[in-house]
Design an enzyme around this catalytic site. Structure first.
Site, PDB file in Angstrom:
ATOM      1  N   HIS A  46       0.854  -1.188   0.000  1.00 51.86           N
ATOM      2  CA  HIS A  46       0.000   0.000   0.000  1.00 51.86           C
ATOM      3  C   HIS A  46       0.891   1.240   0.000  1.00 51.86           C
ATOM      4  O   HIS A  46       2.023   1.211   0.508  1.00 51.86           O
ATOM      5  CB  HIS A  46      -0.884   0.025   1.242  1.00 51.86           C
ATOM      6  CG  HIS A  46      -2.003  -0.962   1.224  1.00 51.86           C
ATOM      7  ND1 HIS A  46      -3.183  -0.745   1.884  1.00 51.86           N
ATOM      8  CD2 HIS A  46      -2.126  -2.178   0.627  1.00 51.86           C
ATOM      9  CE1 HIS A  46      -3.991  -1.772   1.706  1.00 51.86           C
ATOM     10  NE2 HIS A  46      -3.364  -2.661   0.945  1.00 51.86           N
ATOM     11  N   GLU A  99       0.921   3.940   1.787  1.00 54.83           N
ATOM     12  CA  GLU A  99       1.389   4.396   3.096  1.00 54.83           C
ATOM     13  C   GLU A  99       2.543   3.548   3.607  1.00 54.83           C
ATOM     14  O   GLU A  99       3.530   4.078   4.131  1.00 54.83           O
ATOM     15  CB  GLU A  99       0.251   4.348   4.131  1.00 54.83           C
ATOM     16  CG  GLU A  99      -0.932   5.211   3.795  1.00 54.83           C
ATOM     17  CD  GLU A  99      -2.049   4.453   3.085  1.00 54.83           C
ATOM     18  OE1 GLU A  99      -3.224   4.739   3.367  1.00 54.83           O
ATOM     19  OE2 GLU A  99      -1.751   3.572   2.250  1.00 54.83           O
ATOM     20  N   CYS A 151      -6.308   2.314   5.614  1.00 55.10           N
ATOM     21  CA  CYS A 151      -6.992   1.094   6.041  1.00 55.10           C
ATOM     22  C   CYS A 151      -6.431   0.664   7.401  1.00 55.10           C
ATOM     23  O   CYS A 151      -5.521   1.286   7.945  1.00 55.10           O
ATOM     24  CB  CYS A 151      -6.795  -0.006   5.012  1.00 55.10           C
ATOM     25  SG  CYS A 151      -5.096  -0.630   4.927  1.00 55.10           S
ATOM     26  N   CYS A 163      -2.609  -0.062   7.306  1.00 57.07           N
ATOM     27  CA  CYS A 163      -1.811   1.159   7.207  1.00 57.07           C
ATOM     28  C   CYS A 163      -1.907   1.987   8.486  1.00 57.07           C
ATOM     29  O   CYS A 163      -0.915   2.577   8.914  1.00 57.07           O
ATOM     30  CB  CYS A 163      -2.251   1.968   5.989  1.00 57.07           C
ATOM     31  SG  CYS A 163      -1.844   1.120   4.442  1.00 57.07           S
TER      32      CYS A 163
END
Length: 163
Positions: free
Chosen positions: A67, A69, A97, A100
């Protein structure tokens, strides 16, 4: 702009957050070329210098943890040679999410600025609010909805093209 924060905006202005988000949106567009969901993140230090960046690369690397992040946090920690990212701000085009949010908390990032809300998997105020959970030993200032329409529009376009 519809920017919402739960605390003061610290040493940076709403205009600065907007400018950073426009940079993140431009980065997010690059994820489309690899078939990844167009989300991008970067981390700035207390002076506003970029110390880490990432965009979704799950499809590119066949990695569920890739992801934006997480990649930005990894790069910033490597740049500082320290996993403590105190004094930093993470800017991301989509609400983080759960995974993260956990990485943000573990990195001790004090501020997150995000664009679009994620009503299905968000963990910064929509579905969950891990970043500000009083039961945890670290809480994060959240600045939500910065350039939200443009961030959400980019995601809507991407998913419409997949149908």
């Amino acid at each position: 702009m519809g920017c919402r924060t739960d605390e003061s905006t610290g040493e940076h202005s709403v205009e600065q957050y907007s400018a950073w988000m426009r940079e993140a949106i431009a980065d997010a567009r690059l994820a489309i070329a690899t078939g990844d969901v167009p989300v991008a993140a970067f981390i700035v230090d207390a002076e506003g210098n970029r110390i880490g960046s990432g965009r979704n690369e799950r499809e590119l690397h066949k990695d569920p943890t890739a992801h934006a992040e997480v990649l930005a946090i990894r790069e910033a920690a490597a740049a500082l040679d320290d996993w403590h990212l105190t004094g930093a701000t993470l800017v991301v085009t989509l609400e983080p999410c759960v995974m993260c949010a956990g990485a943000i908390l573990n990195a001790r990032i004090p501020r997150v600025v995000f664009g679009a809300w994620d009503e299905k998997a968000g963990a910064a105020g929509s579905v969950h609010d891990l970043l500000r959970d009083r039961r945890l030993n670290h809480r994060v200032e959240v600045v939500a909805g910065v350039e939200a329409e443009e961030c959400a529009g980019l995601l809507l376009e991407f998913f419409a093209s997949k149908r």
